[in-house]
Design a protein around this motif. Sequence first.
Motif, PDB file in Angstrom:
ATOM      1  N   LEU A  84      34.044  28.600  44.747  1.00  0.00           N
ATOM      2  CA  LEU A  84      33.320  29.321  43.703  1.00  0.00           C
ATOM      3  C   LEU A  84      33.154  30.800  44.035  1.00  0.00           C
ATOM      4  CD1 LEU A  84      30.562  26.703  42.801  1.00  0.00           C
ATOM      5  CD2 LEU A  84      32.648  27.250  41.510  1.00  0.00           C
ATOM      6  N   LYS A  85      33.432  31.181  45.285  1.00  0.00           N
ATOM      7  CA  LYS A  85      33.329  32.585  45.668  1.00  0.00           C
ATOM      8  C   LYS A  85      34.411  33.424  45.006  1.00  0.00           C
ATOM      9  CE  LYS A  85      31.396  33.845  49.262  1.00  0.00           C
ATOM     10  NZ  LYS A  85      30.185  34.650  49.510  1.00  0.00           N
ATOM     11  N   ASP A  86      35.584  32.832  44.810  1.00  0.00           N
ATOM     12  CA  ASP A  86      36.731  33.571  44.274  1.00  0.00           C
ATOM     13  C   ASP A  86      37.485  32.647  43.328  1.00  0.00           C
ATOM     14  OD1 ASP A  86      38.886  35.168  43.763  1.00  0.00           O
ATOM     15  OD2 ASP A  86      39.445  35.515  45.843  1.00  0.00           O
ATOM     16  N   SER A  87      36.890  32.409  42.174  1.00  0.00           N
ATOM     17  CA  SER A  87      37.446  31.452  41.214  1.00  0.00           C
ATOM     18  C   SER A  87      38.196  32.122  40.073  1.00  0.00           C
ATOM     19  CB  SER A  87      36.320  30.582  40.641  1.00  0.00           C
ATOM     20  OG  SER A  87      35.364  31.396  39.979  1.00  0.00           O
ATOM     21  N   ASP A  88      38.402  33.435  40.169  1.00  0.00           N
ATOM     22  CA  ASP A  88      39.006  34.181  39.064  1.00  0.00           C
ATOM     23  C   ASP A  88      40.383  33.647  38.685  1.00  0.00           C
ATOM     24  OD1 ASP A  88      36.726  35.663  39.311  1.00  0.00           O
ATOM     25  OD2 ASP A  88      37.689  37.453  40.111  1.00  0.00           O
ATOM     26  N   VAL A  89      41.215  33.349  39.695  1.00  0.00           N
ATOM     27  CA  VAL A  89      42.584  32.903  39.416  1.00  0.00           C
ATOM     28  C   VAL A  89      42.578  31.549  38.723  1.00  0.00           C
ATOM     29  CG1 VAL A  89      44.802  32.260  40.430  1.00  0.00           C
ATOM     30  CG2 VAL A  89      43.542  34.208  41.332  1.00  0.00           C
ATOM     31  N   ILE A  90      41.785  30.619  39.251  1.00  0.00           N
ATOM     32  CA  ILE A  90      41.712  29.299  38.634  1.00  0.00           C
ATOM     33  C   ILE A  90      41.128  29.404  37.226  1.00  0.00           C
ATOM     34  CG2 ILE A  90      40.458  27.105  38.724  1.00  0.00           C
ATOM     35  CD1 ILE A  90      40.992  26.966  41.647  1.00  0.00           C
ATOM     36  N   ALA A  91      40.095  30.213  37.071  1.00  0.00           N
ATOM     37  CA  ALA A  91      39.459  30.366  35.757  1.00  0.00           C
ATOM     38  C   ALA A  91      40.454  30.895  34.721  1.00  0.00           C
ATOM     39  CB  ALA A  91      38.260  31.295  35.861  1.00  0.00           C
TER      40      ALA A  91
END
Length: 368
Positions: free
Chosen positions: A336-343
């Motif tokens: 959840l710290k770096d979810s930008d790509v998955i989102a």
Amino acid sequence: MRGGRKPGNRGVIERYLPWLPVTESTPVVSLGEGSTPLIYAPKLSERVGKGCEVFVKYEGLNPTGSFKDRGMTVAVSKALERGAKTLICASTGNTSASAAAYAARAGITCAVVLPAGKIASGKMMQAIAYGARIVAIEGNFDEALAIVRALGHREGFAIVNSINPDRIAGQKTAAFEIVDELGDAPDLHLLPVGNAGNITAYWAGYCEYHAAGKAARRPRMIGFQATGAAPIFRGEIIVRPETIATAIRIGNPASWAQANRAIAESGGAIDVVSDEEILAAQRWLASTEGIFVEPASAAPIAGLLRAAGGRGESRFTASSIPVGCRIVCTVTGHGLKDSDVIASSIRSPVPIAPNESAVLPAIEAMRS
């Protein structure tokens, strides 16, 4: 509880006081960090084969979601002891979140210098929520760190990047925990490498435990960098590092020399993995072992999967893995710290009628 130790999780200073540069008079600033799970990964072990056991050290379950908290509790405690009024750091994200949280806990201010547009939104939101003063520069992490080094000499400031030895001292406690749980050091320890402080810290921890007779061996340290941000692997500074794995997007690691020493002394290696391999490993680990990590954390998983599959040319290969060995992979930050790509790749589900006859076929369709 009136007096004595308060109930709740003990932080790394309380657990490992004799091994750390603190005294009884050090004002301890803790959020109960450490004691993160060492998770046996049966499906990853099966992929590796050879009768090997693979464990995942899940550092994303620290208070701010990354391994940085181990070092930050020591660095901030010592900064308070020395009279610091402001913490300052350069960051690709995780350091800023951790420093801001521990500054809030300590009741002092935190200033973060970061590269504009290069920080995962989840980490930026953390730093803002904790009350950090954020300064974005038109440059990269290495340029931000150069500014912080210069400002750190001013009175009242304390640098809390991993160039601060107190940070390294706190982070070595992860190696202590692994030995305490396994009964010895693993044969191989795999982890992502960005600014190279963590591989330095783990090696220091293993060496200290070994020298004290608490471990019979020391592991081979295997570090993984992203292909577009691999200065140690290539042996040269990367002026404009680029990778989807924001936490290791660093072109001139501050602990480069120390990391090389850890690799040489342990008989280990530094290897690289592509962004595509990192994202595939991130998805595989989440959907297969139930462990969701940020992209940078998936780098060692990607390297291990590639070696186990005998794919591609690399320094860490199937022949690097002894039969029947124990392997620990450190995953440094929560997904959840770096979810930008998955989102960005998620398609919102199409709403259907609110009844069993509509929902069941939708579920069955997902199974096929």
